[in-house]
Structures are given as C-alpha cells and as structure tokens.
Design a protein around this motif. Structure first.
Motif, PDB file in Angstrom:
ATOM      1  N   THR A 124       0.748  -1.149   0.058  1.00  0.00           N
ATOM      2  CA  THR A 124       0.186   0.102  -0.090  1.00  0.00           C
ATOM      3  C   THR A 124       0.782   1.361   0.044  1.00  0.00           C
ATOM      4  OG1 THR A 124      -1.915  -1.297   1.042  1.00  0.00           O
ATOM      5  CG2 THR A 124      -1.831   1.270   1.227  1.00  0.00           C
ATOM      6  N   MET A 125       1.795   1.307   0.755  1.00  0.00           N
ATOM      7  CA  MET A 125       2.886   2.275   0.922  1.00  0.00           C
ATOM      8  C   MET A 125       3.505   2.681  -0.337  1.00  0.00           C
ATOM      9  SD  MET A 125       2.658   3.360   4.081  1.00  0.00           S
ATOM     10  CE  MET A 125       3.955   4.349   4.080  1.00  0.00           C
ATOM     11  N   VAL A 126       3.766   1.710  -1.345  1.00  0.00           N
ATOM     12  CA  VAL A 126       4.618   2.081  -2.403  1.00  0.00           C
ATOM     13  C   VAL A 126       3.620   2.168  -3.832  1.00  0.00           C
ATOM     14  CG1 VAL A 126       6.749   1.003  -1.516  1.00  0.00           C
ATOM     15  CG2 VAL A 126       5.071  -0.388  -3.002  1.00  0.00           C
ATOM     16  N   CYS A 127       2.366   1.904  -3.725  1.00  0.00           N
ATOM     17  CA  CYS A 127       1.579   2.005  -4.883  1.00  0.00           C
ATOM     18  C   CYS A 127       1.455   3.259  -5.401  1.00  0.00           C
ATOM     19  CB  CYS A 127       0.143   1.312  -4.517  1.00  0.00           C
ATOM     20  SG  CYS A 127      -0.968   1.541  -6.243  1.00  0.00           S
ATOM     21  N   PRO A 128       1.835   3.734  -6.659  1.00  0.00           N
ATOM     22  CA  PRO A 128       1.765   4.922  -7.304  1.00  0.00           C
ATOM     23  C   PRO A 128       0.290   5.271  -7.606  1.00  0.00           C
ATOM     24  CG  PRO A 128       2.534   3.387  -8.794  1.00  0.00           C
ATOM     25  CD  PRO A 128       2.484   2.636  -7.484  1.00  0.00           C
ATOM     26  N   GLN A 129      -0.512   4.329  -7.530  1.00  0.00           N
ATOM     27  CA  GLN A 129      -2.155   4.677  -7.972  1.00  0.00           C
ATOM     28  C   GLN A 129      -2.824   4.924  -6.784  1.00  0.00           C
ATOM     29  OE1 GLN A 129      -1.218   5.736 -10.988  1.00  0.00           O
ATOM     30  NE2 GLN A 129      -3.168   4.848 -11.738  1.00  0.00           N
ATOM     31  N   GLY A 130      -2.340   4.810  -5.692  1.00  0.00           N
ATOM     32  CA  GLY A 130      -3.111   4.932  -4.248  1.00  0.00           C
ATOM     33  C   GLY A 130      -3.982   3.606  -4.045  1.00  0.00           C
ATOM     34  N   ILE A 131      -3.832   2.632  -4.573  1.00  0.00           N
ATOM     35  CA  ILE A 131      -4.415   1.328  -4.615  1.00  0.00           C
ATOM     36  C   ILE A 131      -4.100   0.745  -3.065  1.00  0.00           C
ATOM     37  CG2 ILE A 131      -5.040  -1.116  -5.294  1.00  0.00           C
ATOM     38  CD1 ILE A 131      -4.367   0.016  -7.876  1.00  0.00           C
ATOM     39  N   ASP A 132      -4.888   0.221  -2.429  1.00  0.00           N
ATOM     40  CA  ASP A 132      -4.574  -0.069  -1.163  1.00  0.00           C
ATOM     41  C   ASP A 132      -4.919  -1.920  -0.940  1.00  0.00           C
ATOM     42  OD1 ASP A 132      -4.168  -0.789   1.749  1.00  0.00           O
ATOM     43  OD2 ASP A 132      -5.771   0.760   2.288  1.00  0.00           O
ATOM     44  N   PRO A 133      -3.710  -2.854  -1.536  1.00  0.00           N
ATOM     45  CA  PRO A 133      -4.105  -4.077  -1.528  1.00  0.00           C
ATOM     46  C   PRO A 133      -4.400  -4.678  -0.171  1.00  0.00           C
ATOM     47  CG  PRO A 133      -2.004  -3.467  -2.863  1.00  0.00           C
ATOM     48  CD  PRO A 133      -2.535  -2.090  -2.264  1.00  0.00           C
ATOM     49  N   LYS A 134      -3.734  -4.141   0.996  1.00  0.00           N
ATOM     50  CA  LYS A 134      -3.932  -4.583   2.370  1.00  0.00           C
ATOM     51  C   LYS A 134      -5.469  -4.762   2.579  1.00  0.00           C
ATOM     52  CE  LYS A 134      -3.242  -3.510   7.111  1.00  0.00           C
ATOM     53  NZ  LYS A 134      -2.734  -2.623   8.213  1.00  0.00           N
ATOM     54  N   MET A 135      -6.197  -3.667   2.376  1.00  0.00           N
ATOM     55  CA  MET A 135      -7.761  -3.412   2.568  1.00  0.00           C
ATOM     56  C   MET A 135      -8.316  -4.508   1.430  1.00  0.00           C
ATOM     57  SD  MET A 135      -8.039  -1.718   4.978  1.00  0.00           S
ATOM     58  CE  MET A 135      -9.576  -1.864   5.161  1.00  0.00           C
ATOM     59  N   ASP A 136      -7.874  -4.267   0.444  1.00  0.00           N
ATOM     60  CA  ASP A 136      -8.409  -5.251  -0.548  1.00  0.00           C
ATOM     61  C   ASP A 136      -8.523  -7.049  -0.259  1.00  0.00           C
ATOM     62  OD1 ASP A 136      -8.974  -3.143  -2.181  1.00  0.00           O
ATOM     63  OD2 ASP A 136      -7.249  -3.627  -3.485  1.00  0.00           O
ATOM     64  N   ILE A 137      -7.184  -7.230   0.424  1.00  0.00           N
ATOM     65  CA  ILE A 137      -7.157  -8.645   1.025  1.00  0.00           C
ATOM     66  C   ILE A 137      -8.028  -8.966   1.949  1.00  0.00           C
ATOM     67  CG2 ILE A 137      -5.484 -10.022   1.804  1.00  0.00           C
ATOM     68  CD1 ILE A 137      -3.214  -8.961   0.063  1.00  0.00           C
ATOM     69  N   LEU A 138      -8.116  -7.756   3.003  1.00  0.00           N
ATOM     70  CA  LEU A 138      -9.091  -7.928   3.961  1.00  0.00           C
ATOM     71  C   LEU A 138     -10.742  -8.167   3.622  1.00  0.00           C
ATOM     72  CD1 LEU A 138      -7.652  -5.275   6.528  1.00  0.00           C
ATOM     73  CD2 LEU A 138      -8.053  -7.835   6.998  1.00  0.00           C
ATOM     74  N   GLN A 139     -10.961  -7.225   2.480  1.00  0.00           N
ATOM     75  CA  GLN A 139     -12.501  -7.521   2.105  1.00  0.00           C
ATOM     76  C   GLN A 139     -12.697  -8.740   1.379  1.00  0.00           C
ATOM     77  OE1 GLN A 139     -14.196  -4.286  -0.311  1.00  0.00           O
ATOM     78  NE2 GLN A 139     -12.274  -2.921   0.279  1.00  0.00           N
ATOM     79  N   LEU A 140     -11.434  -9.510   0.584  1.00  0.00           N
ATOM     80  CA  LEU A 140     -11.676 -10.744   0.071  1.00  0.00           C
ATOM     81  C   LEU A 140     -11.516 -11.781   1.240  1.00  0.00           C
ATOM     82  CD1 LEU A 140      -8.892 -10.355  -2.920  1.00  0.00           C
ATOM     83  CD2 LEU A 140     -11.330 -10.963  -2.979  1.00  0.00           C
ATOM     84  N   GLN A 141     -10.896 -11.703   2.335  1.00  0.00           N
ATOM     85  CA  GLN A 141     -11.282 -12.492   3.245  1.00  0.00           C
ATOM     86  C   GLN A 141     -12.586 -12.439   3.968  1.00  0.00           C
ATOM     87  OE1 GLN A 141      -8.326 -11.527   6.357  1.00  0.00           O
ATOM     88  NE2 GLN A 141      -6.636 -12.394   5.084  1.00  0.00           N
ATOM     89  N   GLY A 142     -13.199 -11.338   3.978  1.00  0.00           N
ATOM     90  CA  GLY A 142     -14.476 -11.163   4.485  1.00  0.00           C
ATOM     91  C   GLY A 142     -15.697 -11.975   3.297  1.00  0.00           C
ATOM     92  N   LEU A 143     -15.544 -11.481   2.255  1.00  0.00           N
ATOM     93  CA  LEU A 143     -16.097 -12.437   0.941  1.00  0.00           C
ATOM     94  C   LEU A 143     -16.013 -14.058   1.064  1.00  0.00           C
ATOM     95  CD1 LEU A 143     -15.570 -10.197  -1.976  1.00  0.00           C
ATOM     96  CD2 LEU A 143     -17.624 -10.282  -0.712  1.00  0.00           C
TER      97      LEU A 143
END
Length: 245
Positions: free
Chosen positions: A193-212
């Motif tokens: 998340t810290m290095v993504c130049p597009q402001g994407i937050d993979p950490k939160m995306d993965i948390l959402q996938l865990q919920g799904l």
C-alpha cells in the motif's frame, strides 16, 4: 549532482557493479536519458509513457519503490532494479509472471450477468481498475520474497475488482482460487500500500476478500494453529476457574 546506479550484466557471466554518474537533471527518468546519451550508452532501463501511466519505469530509490518518471532525485541517491523479479540487465526485470497470476486467480470476465450497471457499481471497482502493473507491490512484499507461489498484492487486488464487478454473474471461481497461497498468507504489513503509485490499497483489498471468503464458508487455515499456540493454562497463573471470587 551525483547518483549511484546498481547495475547487472548477464553477458558472458553474471556481474553486479555500481556506477556513479554526474547528472544535471533532477527528474530520475530524464537523468537516465542524460546518462545514456552523454555518459554510457549501455545503461539499460525501461520506460514508456513518461507520465506515470504505464508503470514500466519502476525502480528502487534508496530501497523504496518509485516510478522514475515521477521521481526527483537527490545527491548520492542509490538506484537499483525492483526486487523479487529476475534481472535481465541493469534496471530491467522480467515481469512475465503477471499473466500467470491473472490466470491463477481467474480474475477476468466469465459468466456475464444481465443486471443494470449504475455509477455506484463502477465506483466500487474503480480504484482497483487503476493498477498500472508496475510491480512495485511485489518488489516490496516480504511474503512474495519468501514464497514465489504467493499470489501477491496485484493479483489479489485484481481478484477483488472482479469479485465486486456487478457484470459478473458468479465470483465463486475467483474466491476459490485465492485460498491457497492467497488471502490467508498475507501478513497485512501494508508495504504494498505504501509504494503503490496509484493509491491502491492491496492490504484493505485482501481484508475485503477474506470477508467475502468467510461469507462463502471459507475459513483461515492458520487460525487453528494460531489459537492452539496461544492457549495456556490459567491455573499456572494461580487462577482457579471453579473457585469463588
């Protein structure tokens, strides 16, 4: 201004070395162009759009992933190729794993639904759709560094993008494909998340996938081990659960 570039040459036999260059440009990509034109025509790097859209010029500056075209340099900066990918030459790495990861996660349109798409549905997948495949997230990922079978940040963010796509009639294949070496293996450190130049937050995306995944009956395979390792006998602490207060 002086900068140091870590270089790698596979010709004949692999060789790693550092070159120091004097440059006048403060933009890193322009500095690369200056070096190639005026100092060393063998310097090898990758670039495309020159405006932060294609992601091809990703490198590491003082150990942090950056897009060369969007980076201003300072005296004695150290430039090197991104990590966790095979170096072809100098700052150019092999990124062919992207296609394989997309295939592994089934993150592409499959069975189309007939539902009407509204703007809110587009907004739900917009951020993940902005990935420019720069591979900065993989370079910074400690799990991928240790386990090249890990699906990794980009592939999992893409999995969420298609899991949330209302045009998809069913996302079961995607959710099933990200269980092994996927969402439960991430340490949620947030380095990607810290290095993504597009402001994407993979950490939160993965948390959402865990919920799904949990909604579909999947569970964290490491949870039982974690719980057992955390278990201890309260009586060892002088507490009697059957006693009176």
């Amino acid at each position: 201004m002086k900068i140091n570039i870590k270089r790698f040459n596979q010709a004949n036999e692999p060789q790693k070395f550092i070159n120091e260059f004097e440059v006048s440009n403060t933009n890193l990509l322009q500095a690369f162009n200056e070096i190639k034109k005026e100092h060393d025509e063998t310097l090898t790097y990758r670039c495309g759009c020159k405006s932060g859209v294609c992601g091809s010029c990703a490198v590491r500056v003082n150990g942090v992933e950056r897009l060369a075209c969007k980076t201003n340099i300072n005296e004695n900066d150290v430039i090197e190729p991104i990590k966790n990918s095979k170096v072809i030459k100098d700052l150019v790495v092999d990124v062919s794993h992207e296609t394989l990861l997309i295939e592994k996660t089934n993150s592409f349109m499959q069975d189309n639904s007939d539902e009407e798409i509204e703007q809110k549905d587009i907004n739900k997948i917009d951020r993940q759709s902005n990935c420019i495949l720069c591979n900065s997230c993989y370079s910074s990922c400690p799990v991928y560094e240790a386990n090249k079978s890990f699906l990794g940040p980009f592939a999992l963010s893409r999995a969420l993008r298609y899991s949330n796509d209302k045009k998809m009639a069913n996302n079961d294949l995607i959710i099933d494909s990200i269980q092994s070496n996927g969402i439960w293996d991430c340490t949620l450190c947030g380095a990607c998340t810290m290095v993504c130049p597009q402001g994407i937050d993979p950490k939160m995306d993965i948390l959402q996938l865990q919920g799904l995944a949990s909604q579909k009956g999947y569970t964290n395979p490491y949870q039982a081990t974690y719980d057992s390792n955390m278990g201890f006998d309260m009586s060892d602490m002088g507490f009697d659960p059957n006693g009176s207060f």
